[in-house]
Design a protein around this motif. Structure first.
Motif, PDB file in Angstrom:
ATOM      1  N   ILE A 183      12.152-123.725 -92.864  1.00 42.05           N
ATOM      2  CA  ILE A 183      13.655-123.614 -92.129  1.00 42.05           C
ATOM      3  C   ILE A 183      13.492-124.524 -90.786  1.00 42.05           C
ATOM      4  N   MET A 184      12.435-124.867 -90.324  1.00 38.85           N
ATOM      5  CA  MET A 184      12.482-125.454 -88.439  1.00 38.85           C
ATOM      6  C   MET A 184      13.076-127.035 -89.348  1.00 38.85           C
ATOM      7  N   SER A 185      13.301-127.650 -88.194  1.00 40.00           N
ATOM      8  CA  SER A 185      14.100-128.692 -88.302  1.00 40.00           C
ATOM      9  C   SER A 185      12.168-129.576 -87.947  1.00 40.00           C
ATOM     10  N   SER A 186      12.200-130.722 -89.200  1.00 38.07           N
ATOM     11  CA  SER A 186      10.942-131.299 -88.769  1.00 38.07           C
ATOM     12  C   SER A 186      11.103-132.776 -89.063  1.00 38.07           C
ATOM     13  N   PRO A 187      10.437-133.995 -88.918  1.00 43.54           N
ATOM     14  CA  PRO A 187       9.592-134.350 -87.856  1.00 43.54           C
ATOM     15  C   PRO A 187      10.397-133.332 -86.515  1.00 43.54           C
ATOM     16  N   VAL A 188       9.883-133.169 -85.268  1.00 44.52           N
ATOM     17  CA  VAL A 188      11.022-133.012 -84.478  1.00 44.52           C
ATOM     18  C   VAL A 188      10.539-134.128 -83.469  1.00 44.52           C
ATOM     19  N   VAL A 189      12.254-134.092 -83.182  1.00 45.53           N
ATOM     20  CA  VAL A 189      12.881-135.555 -81.972  1.00 45.53           C
ATOM     21  C   VAL A 189      11.949-135.136 -80.085  1.00 45.53           C
ATOM     22  N   THR A 190      11.619-135.737 -79.623  1.00 49.20           N
ATOM     23  CA  THR A 190      11.492-135.442 -78.092  1.00 49.20           C
ATOM     24  C   THR A 190      11.538-136.254 -77.218  1.00 49.20           C
ATOM     25  N   VAL A 191      10.945-136.545 -75.761  1.00 48.88           N
ATOM     26  CA  VAL A 191      11.556-137.016 -74.822  1.00 48.88           C
ATOM     27  C   VAL A 191      10.182-136.575 -74.017  1.00 48.88           C
ATOM     28  N   GLU A 192      10.008-138.188 -73.241  1.00 52.30           N
ATOM     29  CA  GLU A 192       9.025-137.430 -72.283  1.00 52.30           C
ATOM     30  C   GLU A 192       9.453-137.629 -71.144  1.00 52.30           C
ATOM     31  N   ALA A 193       9.192-137.321 -69.800  1.00 51.92           N
ATOM     32  CA  ALA A 193       9.626-136.640 -69.008  1.00 51.92           C
ATOM     33  C   ALA A 193      10.735-137.130 -68.224  1.00 51.92           C
ATOM     34  N   GLN A 194      10.103-138.132 -67.793  1.00 50.07           N
ATOM     35  CA  GLN A 194      10.392-139.195 -66.949  1.00 50.07           C
ATOM     36  C   GLN A 194      11.608-140.138 -67.296  1.00 50.07           C
ATOM     37  N   GLN A 195      12.560-139.975 -68.380  1.00 50.21           N
ATOM     38  CA  GLN A 195      13.989-140.380 -69.671  1.00 50.21           C
ATOM     39  C   GLN A 195      14.648-140.061 -68.125  1.00 50.21           C
ATOM     40  N   CYS A 196      15.874-140.800 -68.426  1.00 42.54           N
ATOM     41  CA  CYS A 196      16.949-140.267 -67.830  1.00 42.54           C
ATOM     42  C   CYS A 196      17.625-139.584 -68.508  1.00 42.54           C
ATOM     43  N   VAL A 197      18.729-138.600 -68.188  1.00 46.16           N
ATOM     44  CA  VAL A 197      19.672-138.213 -68.611  1.00 46.16           C
ATOM     45  C   VAL A 197      20.261-138.862 -69.685  1.00 46.16           C
ATOM     46  N   GLU A 198      20.608-140.403 -68.793  1.00 46.50           N
ATOM     47  CA  GLU A 198      21.465-141.115 -70.104  1.00 46.50           C
ATOM     48  C   GLU A 198      21.008-141.322 -71.540  1.00 46.50           C
ATOM     49  N   TYR A 199      19.430-141.924 -70.856  1.00 43.11           N
ATOM     50  CA  TYR A 199      18.595-141.833 -72.731  1.00 43.11           C
ATOM     51  C   TYR A 199      18.429-140.605 -73.498  1.00 43.11           C
ATOM     52  N   CYS A 200      18.060-139.420 -72.432  1.00 41.57           N
ATOM     53  CA  CYS A 200      18.725-137.987 -73.629  1.00 41.57           C
ATOM     54  C   CYS A 200      19.743-137.730 -74.419  1.00 41.57           C
ATOM     55  N   MET A 201      20.846-137.881 -73.748  1.00 40.12           N
ATOM     56  CA  MET A 201      21.794-138.273 -74.630  1.00 40.12           C
ATOM     57  C   MET A 201      22.407-138.495 -75.416  1.00 40.12           C
ATOM     58  N   ALA A 213      14.894-136.647 -67.065  1.00 39.39           N
ATOM     59  CA  ALA A 213      14.073-135.102 -67.888  1.00 39.39           C
ATOM     60  C   ALA A 213      14.332-134.371 -67.238  1.00 39.39           C
ATOM     61  N   ALA A 214      12.799-133.839 -66.146  1.00 36.83           N
ATOM     62  CA  ALA A 214      12.206-133.204 -65.464  1.00 36.83           C
ATOM     63  C   ALA A 214      12.815-132.989 -65.161  1.00 36.83           C
ATOM     64  N   GLN A 215      13.629-133.642 -63.992  1.00 32.93           N
ATOM     65  CA  GLN A 215      14.371-132.759 -62.963  1.00 32.93           C
ATOM     66  C   GLN A 215      15.606-132.126 -63.388  1.00 32.93           C
ATOM     67  N   VAL A 216      15.826-132.946 -64.378  1.00 34.26           N
ATOM     68  CA  VAL A 216      17.156-131.702 -64.652  1.00 34.26           C
ATOM     69  C   VAL A 216      15.997-130.160 -65.286  1.00 34.26           C
ATOM     70  N   LEU A 217      15.232-129.461 -65.668  1.00 28.85           N
ATOM     71  CA  LEU A 217      14.262-129.042 -66.356  1.00 28.85           C
ATOM     72  C   LEU A 217      14.780-127.563 -64.826  1.00 28.85           C
ATOM     73  N   LYS A 218      14.055-128.564 -63.965  1.00 26.38           N
ATOM     74  CA  LYS A 218      13.822-128.134 -62.434  1.00 26.38           C
ATOM     75  C   LYS A 218      15.062-127.500 -61.874  1.00 26.38           C
ATOM     76  N   LEU A 219      16.442-127.990 -62.248  1.00 22.20           N
ATOM     77  CA  LEU A 219      17.642-127.813 -62.171  1.00 22.20           C
ATOM     78  C   LEU A 219      18.016-125.833 -62.399  1.00 22.20           C
ATOM     79  N   LYS A 220      17.451-126.333 -63.935  1.00 23.77           N
ATOM     80  CA  LYS A 220      18.544-125.020 -64.675  1.00 23.77           C
ATOM     81  C   LYS A 220      17.374-123.383 -63.583  1.00 23.77           C
ATOM     82  N   ALA A 221      18.479-122.939 -63.997  1.00 29.20           N
ATOM     83  CA  ALA A 221      18.573-121.370 -63.584  1.00 29.20           C
ATOM     84  C   ALA A 221      16.634-121.000 -64.047  1.00 29.20           C
ATOM     85  N   VAL A 222      16.653-120.127 -62.876  1.00 29.29           N
ATOM     86  CA  VAL A 222      14.560-119.485 -63.086  1.00 29.29           C
ATOM     87  C   VAL A 222      14.037-118.981 -64.367  1.00 29.29           C
TER      88      VAL A 222
END
Length: 146
Positions: free
Chosen positions: A78-96, A4-13
């Protein structure tokens, strides 16, 4: 497979910066921020913790369809809560898988309990397609004996 962290870094600045809001901000102000930043959702932060996510979908379903006012309604309502999160080291497949199972379009990414970014389903699909194309190319090279 990337994390997840690597994908975040690939996003446009301009899309790497994390935009967030407080739960007491009025919905109209949250919508203005989303429009200004060209994002479809914002993490809601209280006391340094992610307590929710507010999206254009939340606005459409919980404000407009219920005849509420975006001027007098705080994001907290109106916010969606409780929030579902992932840790930075989780892989793309897990996040999906998390996003699919939880019917989410936006997924906050945490590192040591701190918000480092927000992944969209589009970010993950894009990365999955890149990985598939790379795998296909590797297999073609293997089959050709190169």
């Amino acid at each position: 497979m990337k994390t997840a962290a690597q994908v975040l870094k690939l996003k446009a600045v301009q899309n790497q910066q994390v935009h967030s809001i407080a739960p007491d901000i009025m919905v109209l102000d949250a919508l203005k921020i989303m429009a200004e930043k060209n994002v479809g959702a914002l993490p809601v932060i209280e006391g340094g913790q992610v307590v929710g996510v507010v999206s254009e979908r939340d606005y459409a379903r919980k404000v407009i369809l219920n005849g509420r006012s975006s001027v007098g309604t705080p994001v907290r309502e109106i916010m969606s809560s409780p929030v579902v999160t992932v840790e930075a080291q989780q892989c793309v497949e897990y996040c999906m898988a998390v996003m699919t199972d939880s019917h989410l379009r936006h997924l906050p990414v945490l590192e040591n309990g701190e918000l480092i970014g927000l992944l969209s389903i589009g970010d993950l699909v894009k990365e999955a397609l890149v990985e598939q194309a790379d795998l296909i190319q590797q297999l073609e090279h293997y089959i050709r004996g190169h």
